[in-house]
Design an enzyme around this catalytic site. Structure first.
Site, short mmCIF file in Angstrom:
data_model
loop_
_atom_site.label_atom_id
_atom_site.label_comp_id
_atom_site.label_asym_id
_atom_site.label_seq_id
_atom_site.Cartn_x
_atom_site.Cartn_y
_atom_site.Cartn_z
N GLY A 1 -0.93 28.48 39.08
CA GLY A 1 -1.55 29.53 38.28
C GLY A 1 -3.04 29.67 38.52
O GLY A 1 -3.58 30.77 38.62
N CYS A 2 -3.72 28.54 38.66
CA CYS A 2 -5.17 28.56 38.87
C CYS A 2 -5.52 29.10 40.25
O CYS A 2 -6.51 29.81 40.41
CB CYS A 2 -5.75 27.16 38.66
SG CYS A 2 -5.49 26.55 36.98
N THR A 3 -4.68 28.76 41.23
CA THR A 3 -4.89 29.28 42.57
C THR A 3 -4.71 30.79 42.58
O THR A 3 -5.55 31.53 43.12
CB THR A 3 -3.93 28.61 43.57
OG1 THR A 3 -4.20 27.20 43.58
CG2 THR A 3 -4.09 29.18 44.96
#
Length: 163
Positions: free
Chosen positions: A45-47
């Site tokens: 998700g952060c990527t």
């Protein structure tokens, strides 16, 4: 702890960031700032969230807006993440959670039934005078970067109407 209020001054943050520099809100006067908090480098998700901001970066620049990502990860981790993903913006390291606390993003979370304290994915839009214009809490990654860009563009439309 300062309570965040739209229209009031955003908490003045300062933190080490990628590229060997320091990000300091007080030194960014005259620029709009998107400050997005994310839980951890190199997670799906952060990527994806970072990639979405990366892909819209030139449009943010046209709107006089800087982007900073922030998590508790080390500068070394951030440098690797930034390089791997070709992020054109800096990532701020907040290992002691001072900035996270200022922006009230440390929340109780749960994974596999285990409760822990972590960063709630959140984004803040700060105007040229350092005032908080908009905040997004419990962010869902899909379409979020575009929503932030639309809010920035709306700021321009409003300032043109005020002129």
């Amino acid at each position: 702890m300062t309570s965040l209020t739209i229209g009031n001054k955003a908490p003045a943050f300062e933190g080490d960031c990628t590229g060997g520099g320091t990000a300091n809100l007080l030194n960014l006067k005259g620029k709009r700032v998107v400050l997005y908090f994310y839980p951890k480098d190199n997670t799906p998700g952060c990527t994806k969230e970072g990639q979405n901001f990366r892909d819209l970066y030139k449009q943010f620049v046209k709107e006089n807006t800087l982007i900073f990502g922030l998590s508790r990860e080390s500068i070394e981790s951030h440098e690797k993440f930034k390089k791997e993903q070709s992020f054109p913006f800096d990532l701020i390291s907040d290992p002691d959670e001072k900035i996270c606390e200022q922006y009230e993003v440390i929340k109780e979370k749960s994974m596999y039934g285990r409760k822990y304290m972590g960063i709630e994915r959140s984004t803040f839009l700060i105007d040229e005078d350092g005032k908080l214009v908009k905040e997004w809490r419990k962010v869902k990654v899909k379409e979020h970067a575009m929503q932030v860009l639309e809010a920035v563009r709306a700021m321009n439309e409003n300032s043109l109407r005020d002129f």
